[in-house]
Design a protein around this motif. Structure first.
Motif, PDB file in Angstrom:
ATOM      1  N   ASP A 237     -88.952  10.220 -29.789  1.00 25.93           N
ATOM      2  CA  ASP A 237     -89.335  10.859 -28.529  1.00 25.93           C
ATOM      3  C   ASP A 237     -88.270  11.858 -28.069  1.00 25.93           C
ATOM      4  OD1 ASP A 237     -91.180  11.185 -26.452  1.00 25.93           O
ATOM      5  OD2 ASP A 237     -90.191   9.703 -25.176  1.00 25.93           O
ATOM      6  N   LYS A 238     -87.630  12.530 -29.018  1.00 25.41           N
ATOM      7  CA  LYS A 238     -86.505  13.411 -28.693  1.00 25.41           C
ATOM      8  C   LYS A 238     -86.890  14.549 -27.745  1.00 25.41           C
ATOM      9  CE  LYS A 238     -87.024  16.538 -32.639  1.00 25.41           C
ATOM     10  NZ  LYS A 238     -86.356  17.156 -33.822  1.00 25.41           N
ATOM     11  N   ASP A 239     -88.142  14.967 -27.775  1.00 25.30           N
ATOM     12  CA  ASP A 239     -88.563  16.082 -26.917  1.00 25.30           C
ATOM     13  C   ASP A 239     -88.513  15.714 -25.445  1.00 25.30           C
ATOM     14  OD1 ASP A 239     -88.955  17.594 -29.170  1.00 25.30           O
ATOM     15  OD2 ASP A 239     -91.129  17.271 -29.246  1.00 25.30           O
ATOM     16  N   ASN A 240     -88.477  14.423 -25.139  1.00 24.04           N
ATOM     17  CA  ASN A 240     -88.397  13.987 -23.744  1.00 24.04           C
ATOM     18  C   ASN A 240     -86.991  13.515 -23.367  1.00 24.04           C
ATOM     19  OD1 ASN A 240     -91.135  14.397 -22.860  1.00 24.04           O
ATOM     20  ND2 ASN A 240     -91.723  12.698 -24.209  1.00 24.04           N
ATOM     21  N   VAL A 241     -86.020  13.839 -24.206  1.00 24.62           N
ATOM     22  CA  VAL A 241     -84.609  13.565 -23.894  1.00 24.62           C
ATOM     23  C   VAL A 241     -83.963  14.872 -23.477  1.00 24.62           C
ATOM     24  CG1 VAL A 241     -82.404  12.714 -24.786  1.00 24.62           C
ATOM     25  CG2 VAL A 241     -84.542  11.671 -25.563  1.00 24.62           C
ATOM     26  N   ALA A 242     -83.505  14.939 -22.222  1.00 22.66           N
ATOM     27  CA  ALA A 242     -82.993  16.199 -21.690  1.00 22.66           C
ATOM     28  C   ALA A 242     -81.531  16.453 -22.068  1.00 22.66           C
ATOM     29  CB  ALA A 242     -83.143  16.231 -20.168  1.00 22.66           C
ATOM     30  N   LEU A 243     -80.726  15.411 -22.070  1.00 18.10           N
ATOM     31  CA  LEU A 243     -79.289  15.576 -22.297  1.00 18.10           C
ATOM     32  C   LEU A 243     -78.990  15.840 -23.769  1.00 18.10           C
ATOM     33  CD1 LEU A 243     -77.874  12.659 -20.102  1.00 18.10           C
ATOM     34  CD2 LEU A 243     -77.912  15.091 -19.530  1.00 18.10           C
ATOM     35  N   ASP A 244     -78.054  16.753 -24.011  1.00 17.70           N
ATOM     36  CA  ASP A 244     -77.593  17.015 -25.369  1.00 17.70           C
ATOM     37  C   ASP A 244     -76.355  16.198 -25.705  1.00 17.70           C
ATOM     38  OD1 ASP A 244     -79.411  19.279 -26.152  1.00 17.70           O
ATOM     39  OD2 ASP A 244     -78.497  20.177 -24.383  1.00 17.70           O
ATOM     40  N   LYS A 245     -75.576  15.864 -24.674  1.00 16.32           N
ATOM     41  CA  LYS A 245     -74.300  15.201 -24.922  1.00 16.32           C
ATOM     42  C   LYS A 245     -73.916  14.358 -23.708  1.00 16.32           C
ATOM     43  CE  LYS A 245     -69.650  16.441 -26.593  1.00 16.32           C
ATOM     44  NZ  LYS A 245     -68.743  17.591 -26.882  1.00 16.32           N
ATOM     45  N   VAL A 246     -73.306  13.217 -23.973  1.00 19.58           N
ATOM     46  CA  VAL A 246     -72.794  12.359 -22.909  1.00 19.58           C
ATOM     47  C   VAL A 246     -71.335  12.055 -23.232  1.00 19.58           C
ATOM     48  CG1 VAL A 246     -73.034  10.206 -21.630  1.00 19.58           C
ATOM     49  CG2 VAL A 246     -75.069  11.321 -22.578  1.00 19.58           C
ATOM     50  N   ASN A 247     -70.443  12.446 -22.334  1.00 21.80           N
ATOM     51  CA  ASN A 247     -69.014  12.214 -22.486  1.00 21.80           C
ATOM     52  C   ASN A 247     -68.627  11.020 -21.621  1.00 21.80           C
ATOM     53  OD1 ASN A 247     -68.485  14.756 -24.028  1.00 21.80           O
ATOM     54  ND2 ASN A 247     -69.186  15.661 -22.102  1.00 21.80           N
ATOM     55  N   ILE A 248     -68.185   9.954 -22.267  1.00 22.70           N
ATOM     56  CA  ILE A 248     -67.851   8.720 -21.557  1.00 22.70           C
ATOM     57  C   ILE A 248     -66.341   8.494 -21.665  1.00 22.70           C
ATOM     58  CG2 ILE A 248     -68.302   6.252 -21.334  1.00 22.70           C
ATOM     59  CD1 ILE A 248     -70.939   6.752 -22.861  1.00 22.70           C
ATOM     60  N   SER A 249     -65.637   8.704 -20.585  1.00 22.61           N
ATOM     61  CA  SER A 249     -64.190   8.512 -20.574  1.00 22.61           C
ATOM     62  C   SER A 249     -63.863   7.100 -20.102  1.00 22.61           C
ATOM     63  CB  SER A 249     -63.532   9.526 -19.650  1.00 22.61           C
ATOM     64  OG  SER A 249     -63.804  10.830 -20.083  1.00 22.61           O
ATOM     65  N   MET A 250     -62.760   6.585 -20.568  1.00 23.77           N
ATOM     66  CA  MET A 250     -62.320   5.258 -20.158  1.00 23.77           C
ATOM     67  C   MET A 250     -61.230   5.393 -19.115  1.00 23.77           C
ATOM     68  SD  MET A 250     -62.490   3.301 -23.801  1.00 23.77           S
ATOM     69  CE  MET A 250     -63.834   3.743 -24.924  1.00 23.77           C
ATOM     70  N   ILE A 251     -61.592   5.036 -17.884  1.00 29.07           N
ATOM     71  CA  ILE A 251     -60.669   5.139 -16.753  1.00 29.07           C
ATOM     72  C   ILE A 251     -60.639   3.777 -16.075  1.00 29.07           C
ATOM     73  CG2 ILE A 251     -60.117   6.359 -14.616  1.00 29.07           C
ATOM     74  CD1 ILE A 251     -61.804   8.681 -15.572  1.00 29.07           C
ATOM     75  N   GLU A 252     -59.546   3.086 -16.206  1.00 27.47           N
ATOM     76  CA  GLU A 252     -59.461   1.729 -15.683  1.00 27.47           C
ATOM     77  C   GLU A 252     -59.446   1.696 -14.164  1.00 27.47           C
ATOM     78  OE1 GLU A 252     -57.096  -1.724 -17.587  1.00 27.47           O
ATOM     79  OE2 GLU A 252     -55.769  -0.899 -16.057  1.00 27.47           O
TER      80      GLU A 252
END
Length: 541
Positions: A237-252
């Motif tokens: 279902d990639k055509d209904n996925v809007a985001l190209d990239k998700v950047n997840i930083s680790m911040i305690e």
């Protein structure tokens, strides 16, 4: 001066971001079609404890896994089960047999998703040698509990591959929430071909053998630094996925994450990724940007009933009823939570009214229970009682635990020390029983009270208290077979009453979802279980 101050903050933030490997939408960030890349920047507090769906037990791991994998069903943006890997499901008249027809879907490496991938994953979770804490979530399936307990075999588990695209599942009893369960990460498939060739595939999340079937690929994992997700072009279902990239930083630190959000370097603060700095809540309320909604979750303190001190019921009762829950909510958490009066949240059907199994901040009754406990333990005075209160590293948890510590010390006169550990280490301590009293939270995996009550049905798994009760277990066994909804609810209430009469846990409050997001972020609100499905999130420039 305000412009200068903002500039200095941005310069400092830029240095921090470079070190933390934050993403960001720049002119060079474009898709293969030449369009601007849609990126979302969020943070988590530490490494996810597990990258294997069968070994995960926490919201941080769950948030990553729900993006990289997909079950037979998937939760939509509102938390309702919707289509996933199965394009069709047939249920027998007695509600016990489910026949799933899989859609033409691929793993991120191009391999087809087949029925064997589900069979393999579920039986791996049930294999007692793999010690999966959440294996009991599969006990609804015929033969699953027996296999997991070493009393049956994998061949007896009611999961049958008819052909590569057809999976038959046989349940012990009709289970009305099974469509929600198949969207939960314990029920995710794994690529059986790769897993058989490399049993350690999940130990290197950035390796070529770590493949998923969800809307995003896990591209990079740098421990204690960042995780990068990218859109999975092989997702059905990639055509209904809007985001190209998700950047997840680790911040305690919640305070640091807040600064990055205010500088525009994070797009969202809140469940299931992190916690908003408590000091910022009043400001977000005043400017109208704080989103607040009830959540099916309970914040509590669990007691190690195998401990010499906390094995005493009167001591546990004294500690529980001495806590000023409303004072904590009004002065510390400030998130419109409701005082915890039982294990099951008030959002659950049949449990909407506070149970009031005990009275909070009842110091006189707490002192009376304490005195009984001291006598039973052969101690002369409250000062002889030393209790270590443990929690995982977090400024919010620290503030809550300090409030509890001060109340216990001031009102009961006992010696209370605090001990904090990084998230994964803390979970290991709980599992090993290396604690006395510890912070704990339980967010619903599906919308039924049994999801909370079944934690304490047996020792082990997610029950780290060591407490069990035969009558309690028998009541939950009756819940499993009862078809009359009113009778089923009453069995669950009776079980909760037994649990709360023995105080292996001390409910503190029922969660609320608290979040803020940048104006450009769309469709990003946590559902009642605290999930955010990144599949549905969009970022508008």
């Amino acid at each position: 001066m305000k412009k200068l101050g903002t500039l200095l903050l941005l310069l400092v933030s830029g240095i921090v971001l470079a070190a933390c490997n934050f993403g960001g939408g720049g002119d060079s960030d474009t898709t293969e079609d030449g369009e601007a890349m849609k990126e979302l920047n969020v943070s988590i507090t530490s490494d996810p404890p597990a990258f294997h769906p069968a070994l995960a037990t926490d919201t941080t791991s769950g948030a990553i896994l729900a993006s990289a994998f997909e079950g037979l069903t998937r939760l939509d943006a509102k938390g309702e089960p919707t289509e996933g890997m199965a394009e069709k499901v047939e249920v027998s008249e007695d509600g016990k047999t489910y026949t799933y027809t899989l859609r033409d879907a691929k793993w991120s490496n191009g391999d087809p998703v087949i029925a064997q991938d589900f069979e393999f994953a579920w039986k791996w979770a049930l294999d007692p040698e793999n010690a999966a804490d959440y294996a009991y979530q599969l006990y609804y399936i015929v033969g699953a509990e027996e296999y997991n307990n070493g009393e049956g075999s994998a061949d007896d588990v009611g999961v049958k591959v008819i052909d590569e695209k057809t999976l038959e599942v046989t349940l012990v009893n009709p289970t009305p929430f099974f469509d929600e369960l198949t969207a939960f990460y314990t029920y995710f498939p794994v690529n059986s071909k790769l897993a058989e060739e490399n049993p350690d595939w999940y130990k290197d999340p950035s390796g070529e053998d770590f493949v998923g079937n969800g809307p995003f690929n896990l591209d990079e994992f740098a421990s204690a630094d960042h995780i990068t997700l990218s859109k999975n072009d092989n997702y059905w279902d990639k055509d209904n996925v809007a985001l190209d990239k998700v950047n997840i930083s680790m911040i305690e630190s919640e305070a640091t994450a807040l600064k990055e959000y205010q500088a525009g370097n994070l797009d969202y603060l809140g469940a299931p990724f992190n916690t908003i700095d408590l000091n910022a809540l009043d400001g977000f309320k005043e400017d109208g940007t704080l989103n607040v909604s009830d959540q099916a979750g309970t914040y509590m303190i669990v007691f190690n009933t195998k401990d010499e001190i906390l094995g005493n019921k009167n001591i546990r009762e004294a500690l529980t009823i001495a806590i000023d829950r409303q004072g904590l909510i009004d002065n510390v958490t400030k998130g419109e939570q409701k005082p915890g009066s039982g294990l099951v949240p008030l959002t659950m059907t049949g449990f909407e009214e506070p149970a009031d199994y005990f009275k909070s901040n009842d110091i006189e009754a707490a002192k009376a229970a304490l005195e009984k406990g001291l006598t039973e333990l052969g101690l002369d005075s409250p000062a002889d009682l030393k209790i270590k209160l443990s929690y995982n590293t977090s400024e919010a948890h620290a503030a809550i635990m300090q409030f509890v510590q001060q109340g216990w010390s001031k009102n009961l006169g006992i010696d209370v020390s605090l001990d904090n550990s990084e998230w994964q280490v803390y979970l290991e301590q709980l599992d090993a029983g290396e604690y006395q009293a510890g912070r704990y939270g339980w967010i619903g995996d599906f919308n039924d009270p049994i999801n909370f009550l079944e934690i304490y049905k047996r020792d082990g798994g997610n029950n780290q208290t060591g407490w069990t009760n035969e009558e309690y277990t028998n009541l939950l066994n009756q819940v499993a077979t009862e078809t009359d909804e009113a009778a089923r609810t009453q069995y669950m209430k009776d079980a909760e009453e037994i649990l709360m009469s023995e105080f292996p846990i001390s409910p503190i409050y029922f969660y609320t979802n608290l979040s803020v997001k940048q104006d450009s972020v769309k469709n990003m609100e946590a559902d009642p279980m605290g999930n955010v499905q990144l599949k549905y999130v969009d970022v508008e420039e």
